[in-house]
Motif scaffolding. Sequence first.
Motif, PDB file in Angstrom:
ATOM      1  N   GLY A  97      58.568  49.629  44.189  1.00 22.55           N
ATOM      2  CA  GLY A  97      58.038  48.891  45.324  1.00 22.55           C
ATOM      3  C   GLY A  97      56.538  48.645  45.268  1.00 22.55           C
ATOM      4  N   VAL A  98      55.860  49.174  44.254  1.00 21.55           N
ATOM      5  CA  VAL A  98      54.399  49.061  44.164  1.00 21.55           C
ATOM      6  C   VAL A  98      54.006  47.954  43.189  1.00 21.55           C
ATOM      7  N   ARG A  99      52.930  47.245  43.540  1.00 24.68           N
ATOM      8  CA  ARG A  99      52.346  46.194  42.705  1.00 24.68           C
ATOM      9  C   ARG A  99      50.847  46.473  42.608  1.00 24.68           C
ATOM     10  N   ILE A 100      50.305  46.376  41.400  1.00 19.69           N
ATOM     11  CA  ILE A 100      48.879  46.600  41.187  1.00 19.69           C
ATOM     12  C   ILE A 100      48.366  45.509  40.254  1.00 19.69           C
ATOM     13  N   PHE A 101      47.159  45.031  40.497  1.00 20.41           N
ATOM     14  CA  PHE A 101      46.558  44.021  39.634  1.00 20.41           C
ATOM     15  C   PHE A 101      45.175  44.491  39.206  1.00 20.41           C
ATOM     16  N   TYR A 102      44.971  44.577  37.915  1.00 18.98           N
ATOM     17  CA  TYR A 102      43.680  44.949  37.344  1.00 18.98           C
ATOM     18  C   TYR A 102      43.077  43.698  36.715  1.00 18.98           C
ATOM     19  N   SER A 103      41.879  43.365  37.129  1.00 17.97           N
ATOM     20  CA  SER A 103      41.189  42.215  36.548  1.00 17.97           C
ATOM     21  C   SER A 103      40.277  42.674  35.424  1.00 17.97           C
ATOM     22  N   PHE A 116      41.425  40.813  29.547  1.00 16.57           N
ATOM     23  CA  PHE A 116      42.448  40.049  30.246  1.00 16.57           C
ATOM     24  C   PHE A 116      42.830  40.777  31.516  1.00 16.57           C
ATOM     25  N   ASN A 117      43.772  40.222  32.240  1.00 19.77           N
ATOM     26  CA  ASN A 117      44.258  40.846  33.465  1.00 19.77           C
ATOM     27  C   ASN A 117      45.533  41.625  33.162  1.00 19.77           C
ATOM     28  N   ASN A 140      46.560  36.106  31.332  1.00 16.86           N
ATOM     29  CA  ASN A 140      45.318  35.443  31.671  1.00 16.86           C
ATOM     30  C   ASN A 140      45.499  34.595  32.929  1.00 16.86           C
ATOM     31  N   LEU A 141      46.607  34.822  33.635  1.00 14.46           N
ATOM     32  CA  LEU A 141      46.817  34.182  34.929  1.00 14.46           C
ATOM     33  C   LEU A 141      45.927  34.866  35.968  1.00 14.46           C
ATOM     34  N   PRO A 142      45.543  34.149  37.024  1.00 18.32           N
ATOM     35  CA  PRO A 142      44.510  34.670  37.919  1.00 18.32           C
ATOM     36  C   PRO A 142      44.943  35.700  38.958  1.00 18.32           C
ATOM     37  N   LEU A 144      48.252  38.454  40.750  1.00 16.36           N
ATOM     38  CA  LEU A 144      49.457  39.272  40.613  1.00 16.36           C
ATOM     39  C   LEU A 144      50.725  38.489  40.920  1.00 16.36           C
ATOM     40  N   LYS A 145      50.736  37.789  42.036  1.00 11.64           N
ATOM     41  CA  LYS A 145      51.941  37.070  42.469  1.00 11.64           C
ATOM     42  C   LYS A 145      52.399  36.057  41.420  1.00 11.64           C
ATOM     43  N   THR A 146      51.472  35.293  40.879  1.00 10.52           N
ATOM     44  CA  THR A 146      51.811  34.282  39.868  1.00 10.52           C
ATOM     45  C   THR A 146      52.336  34.947  38.602  1.00 10.52           C
ATOM     46  N   ALA A 147      51.682  36.001  38.142  1.00 10.65           N
ATOM     47  CA  ALA A 147      52.104  36.683  36.914  1.00 10.65           C
ATOM     48  C   ALA A 147      53.521  37.238  37.056  1.00 10.65           C
ATOM     49  N   ILE A 148      53.822  37.874  38.176  1.00  8.69           N
ATOM     50  CA  ILE A 148      55.158  38.450  38.387  1.00  8.69           C
ATOM     51  C   ILE A 148      56.200  37.347  38.505  1.00  8.69           C
ATOM     52  N   HIS A 149      55.871  36.291  39.239  1.00  7.94           N
ATOM     53  CA  HIS A 149      56.814  35.178  39.402  1.00  7.94           C
ATOM     54  C   HIS A 149      57.148  34.531  38.055  1.00  7.94           C
ATOM     55  N   ILE A 150      56.127  34.242  37.279  1.00  6.80           N
ATOM     56  CA  ILE A 150      56.336  33.595  35.979  1.00  6.80           C
ATOM     57  C   ILE A 150      57.154  34.504  35.057  1.00  6.80           C
TER      58      ILE A 150
END
Length: 186
Positions: A97-103, A116-117, A140-142, A144-150
């Motif tokens: 259930g956890v999502r984390i994004f490191y830039s 990269f991210n 290299n997507l900007p 979290l939501k976009t990266a997971i969806h793709i």
Amino acid sequence: MVSAIYQKRAFPIFWLLLEKEGSSNLAEQQKALCPVIRLLKKYKLVVIGDREFHSIELAGWLHKQNTRFVFRQKQDTTFREKRQNFQPLSNIPIHPGVRIFYSNVTLTQKRGFGRFNLAVYWKRKYRGKQEAQAWYLLTNLPDLKTAIHIYGQRFGIEAMFRDCKTGGYNLEGSNASPNRLVRLIL
């Protein structure tokens, strides 16, 4: 060899079949991807890779080609945030259930690769099913939501592979030439 191309929303989706068993190297991956990148240069192309295509070298090369990517990483891959020590991805505190994004992180301890991210996601339990482990996604997507969806779109391709191979149509067992196989599919 590019097996198929079709348009879905703003992103073309395709898959590559390399003409060999086992892991491929950077040169083989570049050879397979170059014609696709040229062919689809008018589109917002995103290359989705499982752990076969996890290499930081491929990520760097795609970034130089102005091509977006999302690659699933192995848990033992090391990363570091700004001036921290390198640690394996498995050390990231994550639970379902956890999502984390490191830039702007550095993956692997090899020198000469850009930052990269990193998107980390572990699906929550759904309909009694629980994913065995988290997704560690180099991108290299900007966001979290976009990266997971793709990356999630990859599983539709897996279902199609299963249908075409042993899950129904048994195209793999047909021993057809590439031209004949295309005719069978159509």
